[in-house]
Design a protein around this motif. Structure first.
Motif, short mmCIF file in Angstrom:
data_model
loop_
_atom_site.label_atom_id
_atom_site.label_comp_id
_atom_site.label_asym_id
_atom_site.label_seq_id
_atom_site.Cartn_x
_atom_site.Cartn_y
_atom_site.Cartn_z
N GLU A 171 28.37 65.94 32.73
CA GLU A 171 27.52 64.75 32.68
C GLU A 171 28.04 63.84 33.78
N ASP A 172 27.22 63.61 34.79
CA ASP A 172 27.62 62.81 35.95
C ASP A 172 27.07 61.39 35.79
N ALA A 173 27.96 60.45 35.55
CA ALA A 173 27.57 59.06 35.38
C ALA A 173 27.41 58.35 36.72
N VAL A 180 41.33 59.00 34.57
CA VAL A 180 40.86 60.22 33.91
C VAL A 180 41.58 60.41 32.57
N ALA A 181 40.79 60.73 31.54
CA ALA A 181 41.34 61.13 30.24
C ALA A 181 41.18 62.64 30.10
N VAL A 182 42.16 63.27 29.46
CA VAL A 182 42.06 64.69 29.18
C VAL A 182 42.35 64.93 27.70
N GLY A 183 41.65 65.92 27.16
CA GLY A 183 41.89 66.34 25.78
C GLY A 183 41.75 67.85 25.70
N GLY A 184 42.88 68.56 25.62
CA GLY A 184 42.83 70.01 25.56
C GLY A 184 42.13 70.49 24.30
N GLY A 185 41.21 71.43 24.46
CA GLY A 185 40.45 71.90 23.31
C GLY A 185 39.32 70.94 22.96
N ALA A 186 38.93 70.95 21.69
CA ALA A 186 37.74 70.21 21.24
C ALA A 186 38.08 68.77 20.93
N CYS A 187 37.94 67.88 21.92
CA CYS A 187 38.27 66.46 21.74
C CYS A 187 37.08 65.56 22.06
N GLY A 188 35.88 66.10 21.94
CA GLY A 188 34.70 65.31 22.27
C GLY A 188 34.52 64.07 21.42
N ASP A 189 35.16 64.04 20.24
CA ASP A 189 35.02 62.89 19.36
C ASP A 189 35.91 61.72 19.78
N ASP A 200 36.99 56.34 33.40
CA ASP A 200 35.63 56.61 33.89
C ASP A 200 35.26 58.08 33.72
N THR A 201 36.27 58.94 33.46
CA THR A 201 36.05 60.38 33.45
C THR A 201 36.85 61.01 32.31
N PHE A 202 36.26 62.01 31.66
CA PHE A 202 36.90 62.68 30.54
C PHE A 202 36.76 64.19 30.72
N ASN A 210 25.24 66.01 21.36
CA ASN A 210 25.15 64.57 21.14
C ASN A 210 26.26 63.82 21.89
N VAL A 211 27.38 64.48 22.14
CA VAL A 211 28.46 63.82 22.88
C VAL A 211 28.08 63.66 24.34
N PHE A 212 27.37 64.63 24.90
CA PHE A 212 26.86 64.47 26.27
C PHE A 212 25.89 63.29 26.33
N LEU A 213 25.04 63.16 25.31
CA LEU A 213 24.12 62.02 25.26
C LEU A 213 24.89 60.71 25.18
N ASP A 214 25.93 60.68 24.35
CA ASP A 214 26.73 59.47 24.21
C ASP A 214 27.43 59.12 25.52
N ALA A 215 27.96 60.14 26.19
CA ALA A 215 28.65 59.90 27.46
C ALA A 215 27.68 59.31 28.49
N ARG A 216 26.46 59.83 28.52
CA ARG A 216 25.46 59.29 29.44
C ARG A 216 25.17 57.82 29.13
N ALA A 217 25.00 57.51 27.84
CA ALA A 217 24.71 56.13 27.45
C ALA A 217 25.87 55.20 27.73
N MET A 218 27.10 55.72 27.65
CA MET A 218 28.29 54.90 27.85
C MET A 218 28.74 54.86 29.31
N GLY A 219 28.09 55.66 30.17
CA GLY A 219 28.46 55.66 31.58
C GLY A 219 29.78 56.34 31.87
N ILE A 220 30.07 57.43 31.15
CA ILE A 220 31.32 58.17 31.32
C ILE A 220 31.03 59.52 31.96
N ASN A 221 31.74 59.84 33.04
CA ASN A 221 31.70 61.19 33.58
C ASN A 221 32.35 62.13 32.56
N LEU A 222 31.68 63.23 32.24
CA LEU A 222 32.20 64.14 31.21
C LEU A 222 32.20 65.57 31.74
#
Length: 264
Positions: A171-173, A180-189, A200-202, A210-222
């Motif tokens: 998801e390109d904001a 940059v934030a990193v979360g190994g494995g399933a950290c979409g929450d 700015d980037t995760f 739904n997390v991609f949708l949230d990232a778009r709304a929040m302006g976060i590169n995912l």
């Protein structure tokens, strides 16, 4: 000469099993504690292929990140994959120790390994979950500064190359990649933590729609870089820890366990 329990206690001193999450089943899962260990194999998962690899190398122990036995077992037979693995371990006198969410959270574990692999600087915790019995803070995720000037397409290509990922979901904001934030494995929450830490980037894995949708709304590169790719970075770390802790034990990194899917 070392035995299984000595190796377990050493890992416990570095990544205390007491801090694992309530749903987890990390620890000494298969084998005899007093069994001697001359050779061991490190792998992200324990699969039938990994057990055969350990057998062919004459290893007495496999240390993995993901627990072989995760849900309560009502039976151990050759009718299901977990049962076949447990039987194969027992029949070949191979023990199993699994360090999961405790290894995710501790300093130097999965998330530090991921942040360092991506060249992040000034690394700090994304979320602090608590302190262990020795007063050391622990928590899931890390935050740092990108190792250069990127927009998301260039940074994504860098991530893919560094992690050896088969493919990425993005998801390109439209924001420059800086913090940059990193979360190994399933950290979409953890998007709220990402925003709280001024990122700015995760980079994480197993991201739901739904997390991609949230990232778009929040302006976060995912970036979803895949579960295997974002966690396998810890296996060389484990091998290094074990090599330093037990110089008389020969430590191998699995060559058989790889990404479980491919992208077209």
């Amino acid at each position: 000469m070392a035995n299984v329990m000595e190796i377990y206690r050493y890992l416990d001193s570095l990544a205390p099993f007491s801090i694992q999450m309530s749903f987890d089943n990390a620890g000494f899962l298969v084998g005899r504690g007093e069994a001697s260990v001359q050779k061991l194999l490190v792998s992200l998962d324990i699969t039938e292929e990994v057990i055969e690899e350990a057998r062919s190398l004459d290893c007495q122990l496999i240390i993995s990140h993901h627990p072989l036995i995760f849900h309560p077992a009502k039976r151990v037979t050759d009718a299901d994959p977990v049962g076949r693995c447990v039987l194969a371990l027992a029949e070949n006198h191979i023990a199993a120790i699994c360090a999961h969410t405790n290894l995710d959270a501790v300093s130097g574990g999965v998330n530090d390994a991921l942040a360092q692999k991506l060249g992040l600087t000034d690394i700090e915790q994304l979320h602090q979950d608590g302190e262990d019995a020795s007063g050391r803070p622990y928590g899931i995720g890390r935050v740092g500064f990108a190792p250069g000037h990127f927009y998301l397409p260039e940074f994504a290509a860098f991530v893919r190359e560094r992690l050896g990922a088969d493919g990425l979901r993005l998801e390109d904001a439209g924001r420059p990649v800086y913090r940059v934030a990193v979360g190994g494995g399933a950290c979409g929450d953890m998007l709220e933590d990402v925003i709280r830490m001024g990122c700015d980037t995760f980079v994480t894995a197993d991201v739901k729609y739904n997390v991609f949708l949230d990232a778009r709304a929040m302006g976060i590169n995912l970036i979803d870089a895949g579960h295997f790719s974002t966690e396998n970075v810890v296996c060389p770390v484990l091998a290094d820890w074990l090599g330093r802790g037990f110089p008389s034990v020969e430590v191998f990194l699995s060559k058989q366990h790889k990404e479980v899917f491919y992208s077209l």
